[in-house]
Design a protein around this motif. Structure first.
Motif, PDB file in Angstrom:
ATOM      1  N   SER A 153       0.824  -1.209   0.000  1.00  0.00           N
ATOM      2  CA  SER A 153       0.000   0.000   0.000  1.00  0.00           C
ATOM      3  C   SER A 153       0.857   1.258   0.000  1.00  0.00           C
ATOM      4  O   SER A 153       0.631   2.189  -0.787  1.00  0.00           O
ATOM      5  CB  SER A 153      -0.930   0.007   1.223  1.00  0.00           C
ATOM      6  OG  SER A 153      -1.829  -1.075   1.180  1.00  0.00           O
ATOM      7  N   ILE A 206      -7.671  -3.516   2.133  1.00  0.00           N
ATOM      8  CA  ILE A 206      -6.323  -3.026   1.875  1.00  0.00           C
ATOM      9  C   ILE A 206      -5.404  -4.229   1.770  1.00  0.00           C
ATOM     10  O   ILE A 206      -5.739  -5.323   2.232  1.00  0.00           O
ATOM     11  CB  ILE A 206      -5.835  -2.053   2.970  1.00  0.00           C
ATOM     12  CG1 ILE A 206      -5.885  -2.710   4.355  1.00  0.00           C
ATOM     13  CG2 ILE A 206      -6.659  -0.771   2.947  1.00  0.00           C
ATOM     14  CD1 ILE A 206      -5.348  -1.830   5.474  1.00  0.00           C
ATOM     15  N   ASN A 354      -4.184  -3.165  -6.317  1.00  0.00           N
ATOM     16  CA  ASN A 354      -4.060  -2.041  -5.392  1.00  0.00           C
ATOM     17  C   ASN A 354      -3.956  -0.740  -6.176  1.00  0.00           C
ATOM     18  O   ASN A 354      -3.031  -0.565  -6.976  1.00  0.00           O
ATOM     19  CB  ASN A 354      -2.831  -2.233  -4.513  1.00  0.00           C
ATOM     20  CG  ASN A 354      -2.990  -3.370  -3.534  1.00  0.00           C
ATOM     21  OD1 ASN A 354      -3.384  -3.158  -2.386  1.00  0.00           O
ATOM     22  ND2 ASN A 354      -2.721  -4.592  -3.966  1.00  0.00           N
ATOM     23  N   TYR A 364     -14.645   5.248   2.160  1.00  0.00           N
ATOM     24  CA  TYR A 364     -13.254   5.215   2.598  1.00  0.00           C
ATOM     25  C   TYR A 364     -12.529   6.431   2.023  1.00  0.00           C
ATOM     26  O   TYR A 364     -12.955   7.001   1.017  1.00  0.00           O
ATOM     27  CB  TYR A 364     -12.578   3.925   2.140  1.00  0.00           C
ATOM     28  CG  TYR A 364     -13.150   2.664   2.763  1.00  0.00           C
ATOM     29  CD1 TYR A 364     -12.498   2.033   3.816  1.00  0.00           C
ATOM     30  CD2 TYR A 364     -14.348   2.117   2.302  1.00  0.00           C
ATOM     31  CE1 TYR A 364     -13.015   0.877   4.386  1.00  0.00           C
ATOM     32  CE2 TYR A 364     -14.884   0.971   2.868  1.00  0.00           C
ATOM     33  CZ  TYR A 364     -14.215   0.352   3.915  1.00  0.00           C
ATOM     34  OH  TYR A 364     -14.731  -0.782   4.483  1.00  0.00           O
ATOM     35  N   ALA A 368      -6.553   7.118  -0.795  1.00  0.00           N
ATOM     36  CA  ALA A 368      -5.889   6.046  -0.056  1.00  0.00           C
ATOM     37  C   ALA A 368      -5.760   4.824  -0.974  1.00  0.00           C
ATOM     38  O   ALA A 368      -6.589   4.592  -1.856  1.00  0.00           O
ATOM     39  CB  ALA A 368      -6.691   5.689   1.188  1.00  0.00           C
ATOM     40  N   VAL A 370      -6.261   1.226  -1.899  1.00  0.00           N
ATOM     41  CA  VAL A 370      -7.184   0.159  -1.505  1.00  0.00           C
ATOM     42  C   VAL A 370      -7.067  -0.994  -2.496  1.00  0.00           C
ATOM     43  O   VAL A 370      -6.524  -0.841  -3.589  1.00  0.00           O
ATOM     44  CB  VAL A 370      -8.635   0.675  -1.451  1.00  0.00           C
ATOM     45  CG1 VAL A 370      -8.773   1.761  -0.389  1.00  0.00           C
ATOM     46  CG2 VAL A 370      -9.097   1.191  -2.812  1.00  0.00           C
ATOM     47  N   ILE A 397     -10.581  -2.148   9.054  1.00  0.00           N
ATOM     48  CA  ILE A 397      -9.849  -1.641   7.886  1.00  0.00           C
ATOM     49  C   ILE A 397      -9.539  -0.163   8.059  1.00  0.00           C
ATOM     50  O   ILE A 397      -8.419   0.296   7.766  1.00  0.00           O
ATOM     51  CB  ILE A 397     -10.662  -1.872   6.602  1.00  0.00           C
ATOM     52  CG1 ILE A 397     -10.740  -3.367   6.276  1.00  0.00           C
ATOM     53  CG2 ILE A 397     -10.039  -1.120   5.418  1.00  0.00           C
ATOM     54  CD1 ILE A 397     -11.677  -3.691   5.135  1.00  0.00           C
ATOM     55  N   LEU A 401      -6.000   1.514   7.681  1.00  0.00           N
ATOM     56  CA  LEU A 401      -5.827   2.404   6.537  1.00  0.00           C
ATOM     57  C   LEU A 401      -5.346   3.779   6.991  1.00  0.00           C
ATOM     58  O   LEU A 401      -4.418   4.349   6.399  1.00  0.00           O
ATOM     59  CB  LEU A 401      -7.149   2.499   5.773  1.00  0.00           C
ATOM     60  CG  LEU A 401      -7.151   3.231   4.439  1.00  0.00           C
ATOM     61  CD1 LEU A 401      -8.264   2.687   3.552  1.00  0.00           C
ATOM     62  CD2 LEU A 401      -7.337   4.720   4.608  1.00  0.00           C
ATOM     63  N   GLU A 405      -1.978   5.968   6.141  1.00  0.00           N
ATOM     64  CA  GLU A 405      -2.005   7.357   5.686  1.00  0.00           C
ATOM     65  C   GLU A 405      -1.140   8.251   6.582  1.00  0.00           C
ATOM     66  O   GLU A 405      -0.361   9.080   6.100  1.00  0.00           O
ATOM     67  CB  GLU A 405      -3.444   7.874   5.666  1.00  0.00           C
ATOM     68  CG  GLU A 405      -4.330   7.221   4.614  1.00  0.00           C
ATOM     69  CD  GLU A 405      -3.947   7.630   3.203  1.00  0.00           C
ATOM     70  OE1 GLU A 405      -4.221   8.766   2.825  1.00  0.00           O
ATOM     71  OE2 GLU A 405      -3.349   6.782   2.498  1.00  0.00           O
TER      72      GLU A 405
END
Length: 464
Positions: A153, A206, A354, A364, A368, A370, A397, A401, A405
């Motif tokens: 990610s 994710i 991804n 969401y 980001a 995902v 999640i 997540l 970030e």
């Protein structure tokens, strides 16, 4: 035959490179050049020789010229695709990532994505990806970029942040293994023997913490059989690639007991191996102690195991390069080449991938990274809107997540306070006091400072 150039960043890979090269060798409609770039020049040269021997195999259907590039610009110039698969640091750094937290009885089964090890690996990896993104922008801005490096990610996040117009995505095979698991459920419950390529799974989440809300074979919903299957196998476990107790000798194996337990808890199926899933949950759930790990029938993948495996792969690579051991040329279950073919217009492909969230996971954070399904077709990747999850796994999640970030912002800004905030909020750090977390963070950073000093003011931060 379509003639293309593939720039392989991390072209000295000891394992995945051979899989990728043999998959290309059996492709009947692609040929061209594979430019191998790696700071480990000796390993890249070894793969160059292996590639030449692959060309001599009777099973090879297409010819590839393997070139070794000592600078990244030569590798990227005129590339059709860029593939990235690197190890950020050495096994010495990984040893600290994985094992330093054990002093505080904090255990990690992988240590490359979540948990304290995932944070330190991210600190080393993001600056490298900032460099890659800038070079791709300069040398081949319209090229498709496929990332295979963990943490998936945050690597993909860095590529898009440095170069927003980049055409990049991250590929992971964890969902493939869960699809094999679903095929076993289908066979057990109905007698139907299906291949994973015949299933359609709706995925959302994710990387390494993706969930399956639906799994269909033709008009059969396999999730309808999940309760009955779990009632049979919850205690003894089931491993889709071997016996349920394979984890005792293969530390990459697991019995899917964590996966089944999480399904019982949340009503949807996690789509990664138990080793990864456990690291996204509070440490006391599945990773409280080596004994608890054994009770859940998976393994702590030690760095000693990885070092031993690496030595074996190096010896095998040398033998293949010298021609004393033949390279088995056959199609693997990986999908990188299938995705490339789709992007070149030969087919249409649906696969988990991804990407930045542009609405495929409603609710969401936008931007980001995902993981959902996407449609690959001629020069395009279009993410598919995923079915929503129940609120409980959504919350799980969201926590992870936002940790990613925040961690990314901290690394981007070289702000160690922000990085520590993500570190201490990792579910695997849940048993640490703040004092212990500070001590551990400092120890892990200093253990790997050879790869961090260039980017962070470490002494100034820890001396304050």
């Amino acid at each position: 035959m379509k003639n293309i150039k593939i720039a392989y960043l991390g072209g000295g890979s000891k394992q995945w490179a051979r899989v990728f090269m043999t998959d290309l060798a059996v492709s009947e409609d692609l040929e061209g050049e594979i430019a191998l770039y790696d700071i480990d020049i000796e390993s890249a040269v070894c793969n160059q020789k292996i590639g030449a021997n692959i060309n001599l195999s009777p099973n090879t259907k297409s010819h590839w010229d393997y070139t070794m590039c000592e600078n990244i610009e030569d590798a990227l110039k005129n590339a059709t695709f860029v593939v990235i698969s690197i190890l950020p640091g050495t096994f010495n750094e990984m040893r600290s990532d994985v094992h330093a937290p054990e002093k505080y009885e904090t255990y990690q089964s992988v240590g490359d994505t979540a948990g304290p090890g995932g944070v330190l690996r991210s600190m080393r990896t993001v600056p490298i990806y900032e460099f890659f993104a800038q070079k791709i922008k300069e040398c081949c801005p319209k090229t498709w970029v496929i990332n295979f490096t963990n943490p998936m990610s945050i690597c993909t996040k860095a590529l898009y942040d440095v170069f927003p117009e980049i055409k990049a995505f991250g590929c992971c095979h964890e969902v493939f293994h869960t699809q094999d698991f679903l095929c076993d459920i289908l066979k057990e419950e109905t007698g139907i023997d299906a291949k994973r390529s015949e299933l359609y799974t709706d995925v959302i989440g994710i990387n390494h913490f993706t969930w399956i809300t639906s799994a269909k074979y033709k008009n059969i919903e396999i999730m309808d059989y999940m309760d009955d299957y779990i009632n049979k196998f919850y205690e003894i476990g089931h491993y889709e690639h071997g016996p349920a107790d394979a984890y005792k000798t293969d530390s990459f194996a697991y019995a899917n007991r964590v996966k089944m337990d999480m399904y019982k808890r949340y009503g949807v199926l996690p789509a990664a191996g138990d080793r990864h899933l456990a690291e996204f949950m509070n440490s006391s759930w599945y990773l409280d102690s080596p004994k608890q790990v054994a009770d859940w029938k998976f393994a702590l993948t030690t760095v000693d195991f990885r070092v031993k495996q690496q030595h074996e792969r190096i010896e095998e690579s040398i033998e293949m390069a010298e021609g004393t051991k033949p390279v088995e040329v056959k199609k693997s279950d990986e999908e990188a080449v299938d995705i490339m073919r789709a992007l070149l217009g030969f087919s249409t492909k649906i696969c988990n991938v991804n990407l930045p969230n542009v609405g495929q996971m409603p609710g969401y954070p936008l931007g980001a990274i995902v993981e959902t399904n996407a449609v690959f077709s001629n020069d395009s990747v279009n993410p598919i809107t995923a079915k929503p999850l129940p609120i409980a796994p959504t919350n799980l999640i969201m926590r992870c997540l936002y940790n990613i970030e925040n961690l990314y912002e901290g690394i981007k800004e070289r702000d160690l306070d922000k990085i520590f905030a993500s570190f201490v909020n990792q579910p695997l750090c849940s048993k640490l006091t703040l004092t212990q977390a500070n001590e551990l963070f400092k120890e892990m950073v200093m253990n790997t400072r050879e790869y961090l000093d260039e980017y962070y003011e470490l002494d100034e931060y820890f001396d304050k």
